[in-house]
Design a protein around this motif. Sequence first.
Motif, PDB file in Angstrom:
ATOM      1  N   TRP A   1       0.801  -1.420   0.141  1.00  0.00           N
ATOM      2  CA  TRP A   1      -0.200  -0.152  -0.207  1.00  0.00           C
ATOM      3  C   TRP A   1       1.082   1.387   0.023  1.00  0.00           C
ATOM      4  O   TRP A   1       0.397   2.395  -0.652  1.00  0.00           O
ATOM      5  CB  TRP A   1      -1.179   0.193   0.967  1.00  0.00           C
ATOM      6  N   ARG A   2       2.233   1.247   0.593  1.00  0.00           N
ATOM      7  CA  ARG A   2       3.017   1.853   0.740  1.00  0.00           C
ATOM      8  C   ARG A   2       3.431   2.842  -1.044  1.00  0.00           C
ATOM      9  O   ARG A   2       3.459   4.406  -1.721  1.00  0.00           O
ATOM     10  CB  ARG A   2       4.369   1.782   1.197  1.00  0.00           C
TER      11      ARG A   2
ATOM     12  N   ARG B   1      -0.159   4.733  -2.791  1.00  0.00           N
ATOM     13  CA  ARG B   1       0.094   5.350  -2.305  1.00  0.00           C
ATOM     14  C   ARG B   1       1.203   6.334  -2.757  1.00  0.00           C
ATOM     15  O   ARG B   1       0.919   8.093  -3.850  1.00  0.00           O
ATOM     16  CB  ARG B   1       0.175   5.852  -0.560  1.00  0.00           C
TER      17      ARG B   1
ATOM     18  N   LYS C   1      -0.181   9.557  -5.617  1.00  0.00           N
ATOM     19  CA  LYS C   1       0.573  11.162  -4.891  1.00  0.00           C
ATOM     20  C   LYS C   1       1.258  11.815  -6.453  1.00  0.00           C
ATOM     21  O   LYS C   1       1.291  12.519  -6.250  1.00  0.00           O
ATOM     22  CB  LYS C   1       1.681  10.799  -3.709  1.00  0.00           C
TER      23      LYS C   1
END
Length: 611
Positions: free
Chosen positions: A27-28, A31, A35
Amino acid sequence: MSLAAYCIICCRRIGASTPPPQSTTYWRDIRNIIKFTGSLILGGSLFLTYEVLALKKSLTLDTQVVEREKMKSYIYLHTVSLDKRENYGITYQARKELHKAVRKVLATSAKILRGPFADTFSTIDVEDHECAVWLLLRKSQSGDRTARLQAVQEMSETHHWHDYQYRIIAQACDLRTLIGLARSKESDLRFFLPPPPLPSLNEGGLWCFGGNGLPYAESFGEVPSATVEMFCLEALVKHSEIPTHCDEIEANGGLQLLQRLYQLHKDCPKIQRNIMRIIGNMALNEHLHSTIVHSGWVSILAEAMKSPRIMEASHAARTLANLDRETMREKYQDGVYVLHPQYRTSQPIKADVLFIHGLMGAAFKTWRQQDNEQLLTEKILEDDARYTTCWPKTWLARDCPALRIISVEYDTSLSDWRTRCPMERKSIAFRSDELLRKLRAAGVGDRPVIWVSHSMGGLLVKKMLLEASKKPEMSTVINNTRGIIFYSVPHHGSHLAEYSVNIRYLLFPSLEVKELSKDSPALKTLQDDFLEFAKDKNFQVLNFVETLPTYIGSMIKLHVVPVESADLGIGDLIPVDVDHLNICKPKKKDAFLYQRTLQFICETLAKDLED
């Protein structure tokens, strides 16, 4: 670009690797992609928004300027930065290409939506015809001749513009467009700026153009100034037939001086007509066109073209036709007037009809309707429905719009008492050669021709055709001659010449009158040569002859051309119960004289008019 590359790398890492044991790492990465992708979209949106707003600002119309233009007659131009540093660099080039692309999109949408700009990029409502002003101006200066002609036609047919919009056209159009508008029938006179202020006149006037012999007239205390000016203008008319003299007239301020006289003598049509003759002769020289236009003459001529007076309109039409090199190949020299069409027209011209007057006649008055005492009032004289001052211009042009109608004028005299210059003593041979040259310059011979003549004019027609048959360059005049109408032409001599010879010591008959004598060898030779010439020619002939005597003055009564003299020996001979002066003046449009003339023209040109 770096953000996009990073996103692609992250996506490949996710797709190529196996899912990590810990979901937090997965999930990092998601993101991070969101971004950087969001930053890319936001940054691009902000950049596009900025550029669109900048373009919007450049396309926004200044309403205050528009309002000022409505009050004044000025053209406003946006200034451009002179700092060359602004025109270089990657940023400048990128903005330039982006603006170019957006403008293409706007232009395409404008065509589809039939609007000048989309509402998003305009702060005021801009009507179609406001943008049309500038679009037509640009089109009128196109390199494509067809596009230029179409632009002038669209301008002339526009009647809903505001005053300031006509002034924009007047100030911004080029010479060709201005002349084209002047020669367009529906043009609004607001297309033409008033003539520029005339310079002060300190000394000289017309005297400076008259040579050393004219100043003596200043001492004539009892001679009206208008009469003296008329003599000076007649001298200038002769000078204006010589190209080098036209240059002298222009160099010495003649265009402004003549314009001043034109304005001062608005109540004297004869003076105004002589002035227009001079300007028309000067317009034969193309290197003077720019000077004539810039001196303000086009606005004067455009107004004169709309005059109800046929003579004034015809003089103006001749001058403008000589100025119009966009649509005209022909040149109309002094004394050659186009009665129809006088404006630019889409109507194809299929034949020419030429009118040649006789002794003491004129290009217009010879062909007027027969005078009627009940109609001789100024109000009715201007009403073409009841009376016409030139029936070829009024009646024939309406009945046969596909014809070019030309009327010729030359000076004649009954007596040498009135001769002012030895050069005016011209024989029929001299005049025919002069007229033939002028008519050929006007394009006569390029299409089928019918000649219509009165009295001595018929002798000139015969002589012109004989001379043309001897010159290879004039062969088209012979080949395209379809018919001739003779109104009381003295083929075998006139009683006027016999009377003049009997009292020659009192009358001093002119050379033209002497040549009309039945004993004239030149007249007999002309008749014999023409009959021989006409034997193998395929053209029709119609003869009219008077049966009533003519009053010359209050004491002389003569049968000018008897029936036997008017008999050419070719074609029909029709007697008419009128005198010599009225043989070519129908009483009304449905009278026999005009109807028979019209029938002859239509039947003779039937095949040519059908093609």
